[in-house]
Design a protein around this motif. Structure first.
Motif, PDB file in Angstrom:
ATOM      1  N   UNK A  76     -37.253  38.992  10.918  1.00  0.00           N
ATOM      2  CA  UNK A  76     -38.372  39.367  11.787  1.00  0.00           C
ATOM      3  C   UNK A  76     -37.943  40.226  12.970  1.00  0.00           C
ATOM      4  N   UNK A  77     -36.895  39.794  13.689  1.00  0.00           N
ATOM      5  CA  UNK A  77     -36.495  40.540  14.883  1.00  0.00           C
ATOM      6  C   UNK A  77     -35.747  41.824  14.533  1.00  0.00           C
ATOM      7  N   UNK A  78     -34.711  41.722  13.700  1.00  0.00           N
ATOM      8  CA  UNK A  78     -33.877  42.890  13.422  1.00  0.00           C
ATOM      9  C   UNK A  78     -34.488  43.800  12.353  1.00  0.00           C
ATOM     10  N   UNK A  79     -34.709  43.251  11.176  1.00  0.00           N
ATOM     11  CA  UNK A  79     -35.222  44.080  10.074  1.00  0.00           C
ATOM     12  C   UNK A  79     -36.580  44.696  10.413  1.00  0.00           C
ATOM     13  N   UNK A  80     -37.566  43.865  10.678  1.00  0.00           N
ATOM     14  CA  UNK A  80     -38.900  44.399  10.939  1.00  0.00           C
ATOM     15  C   UNK A  80     -38.988  45.094  12.289  1.00  0.00           C
ATOM     16  N   UNK A  81     -38.317  44.559  13.303  1.00  0.00           N
ATOM     17  CA  UNK A  81     -38.338  45.212  14.613  1.00  0.00           C
ATOM     18  C   UNK A  81     -37.752  46.607  14.566  1.00  0.00           C
ATOM     19  N   UNK A  82     -36.591  46.748  13.922  1.00  0.00           N
ATOM     20  CA  UNK A  82     -35.954  48.065  13.835  1.00  0.00           C
ATOM     21  C   UNK A  82     -36.760  49.026  12.970  1.00  0.00           C
ATOM     22  N   UNK A  83     -37.362  48.523  11.915  1.00  0.00           N
ATOM     23  CA  UNK A  83     -38.191  49.393  11.071  1.00  0.00           C
ATOM     24  C   UNK A  83     -39.418  49.889  11.847  1.00  0.00           C
ATOM     25  N   UNK A  84     -39.993  49.035  12.686  1.00  0.00           N
ATOM     26  CA  UNK A  84     -41.135  49.464  13.487  1.00  0.00           C
ATOM     27  C   UNK A  84     -40.726  50.570  14.457  1.00  0.00           C
ATOM     28  N   UNK A  85     -39.542  50.449  15.060  1.00  0.00           N
ATOM     29  CA  UNK A  85     -39.056  51.518  15.940  1.00  0.00           C
ATOM     30  C   UNK A  85     -38.841  52.792  15.141  1.00  0.00           C
ATOM     31  N   UNK A  86     -38.198  52.664  13.985  1.00  0.00           N
ATOM     32  CA  UNK A  86     -37.862  53.829  13.173  1.00  0.00           C
ATOM     33  C   UNK A  86     -39.098  54.582  12.712  1.00  0.00           C
ATOM     34  N   UNK A  87     -40.174  53.856  12.413  1.00  0.00           N
ATOM     35  CA  UNK A  87     -41.360  54.523  11.871  1.00  0.00           C
ATOM     36  C   UNK A  87     -42.147  55.301  12.918  1.00  0.00           C
ATOM     37  N   UNK A  88     -41.639  55.332  14.137  1.00  0.00           N
ATOM     38  CA  UNK A  88     -42.188  56.279  15.097  1.00  0.00           C
ATOM     39  C   UNK A  88     -41.769  57.705  14.748  1.00  0.00           C
ATOM     40  N   UNK A  89     -40.640  57.836  14.044  1.00  0.00           N
ATOM     41  CA  UNK A  89     -40.096  59.168  13.777  1.00  0.00           C
ATOM     42  C   UNK A  89     -39.874  59.468  12.300  1.00  0.00           C
ATOM     43  N   UNK A  90     -39.994  58.479  11.423  1.00  0.00           N
ATOM     44  CA  UNK A  90     -39.863  58.756   9.995  1.00  0.00           C
ATOM     45  C   UNK A  90     -41.125  58.290   9.275  1.00  0.00           C
ATOM     46  N   UNK A  91     -41.339  58.846   8.094  1.00  0.00           N
ATOM     47  CA  UNK A  91     -42.551  58.537   7.345  1.00  0.00           C
ATOM     48  C   UNK A  91     -42.475  57.139   6.728  1.00  0.00           C
TER      49      UNK A  91
END
Length: 291
Positions: A76-91
């Protein structure tokens, strides 16, 4: 595998894959870690309330507590949190493709770290799966449509999920499925909330589309998909259930293309097909060696 199990597997794969599209809609209008913490707080509270109504216990065994903390932090914190940050700039489609490599990474890590035997079919699947990812990455980067920093965050996130999967392999929920799911989400919220308060501006643009995407993310991928997964594992076993992961690249790319209008090029289609074949080969090889 009976028809009900087949439908459950297809439903899980679709719900899991669609989360990247709804997340992409959300993070354009909200701080990624803050909205993730809010999502986990709401979903976790709902899950725990339902669990108590069903008579599930607050008290966890040592194994269950470890499962809760490890997955709460890593998933929840690392996997999903980091993916949410990343999807600001990737599709969303690219994020879904990277996330779909998790079964490949689990098989590879099991061989390298734990010394687990991988049959020839599984080895071929690993090579094919990672080759498919390379094809898509090369195409996207060459076209200028992939942010290297966003890709790196996704890689770190899926690695954290791989570690969690290996760390809790064999752990049992002991009938407290919904309670453990809810507590995992609260652990994720507890980790992400202070980080968000320290690093993000809490500015939310609650448009109708964002509200719908947020509600969908909380209820469907967050709660329903998790329950379907546990029920599917209980019905057919973890090895057979994991076979449905091979559909994740297809559903992830398809939903993003339909709802977000993301471009799907020829090399994307080729790469997705190769990844699907690789994941399927790895899962079939695991099934052939399962006791």
């Amino acid at each position: 595998m009976d028809l009900r199990a087949l439908m459950m597997g297809l439903a899980f794969a679709f719900m899991w894959s669609s989360a990247f599209t709804s997340a992409r809609i959300i993070v354009v209008h909200a701080p990624p870690l803050g909205v993730s913490a809010l999502r986990f707080l709401i979903a976790g509270t709902i899950a725990i309330v339902i669990a108590r109504l069903l008579g599930q216990s607050w008290r966890l065994t040592t194994s269950q507590a470890r499962l809760t903390v490890v997955f709460g932090i890593c998933q929840n914190a690392l996997y999903l949190g980091l993916f949410f940050i990343a999807m600001q700039t990737i599709e969303a489609s690219l994020a879904a493709i990277i996330a779909s490599t998790m079964p490949l990474l689990v098989a590879l890590s099991g061989r390298v770290i734990l010394g687990q035997r991988v049959p020839p079919l599984g080895v071929a699947g690993l090579f094919a799966g990672f080759a498919g990812v390379a094809v898509i990455m090369a195409s996207r980067i060459q076209a200028g449509g992939a942010d290297p920093a966003g890709i790196a965050l996704c890689v770190i996130g899926v690695t954290a999920l791989t570690f969690a999967t290996l760390a809790v392999r064999g752990a049992s929920s002991g009938g407290n499925v919904l309670m453990i799911v809810g507590m995992q989400m609260l652990v994720g919220a507890a980790v992400l909330l202070p980080v968000s308060l320290l690093t993000e501006a809490w500015v939310f643009d609650w448009t109708p589309a964002v509200i719908a995407a947020f509600a969908y993310t909380v209820i469907v991928p967050g709660l329903i998909a998790t329950l379907v997964w546990f029920l599917l594992v209980r019905r057919v076993g973890a090895v057979k259930a994991a076979t449905f992961h091979f559909l994740n690249p297809f559903f992830g790319v398809a939903v993003a293309a339909i709802l977000l209008g993301e471009r799907l090029g020829l090399w994307d289609a080729v790469g997705v097909a190769i990844i699907m074949a690789g994941i399927l080969a790895v899962q079939i090889s695991r099934h052939s060696t399962a006791p």
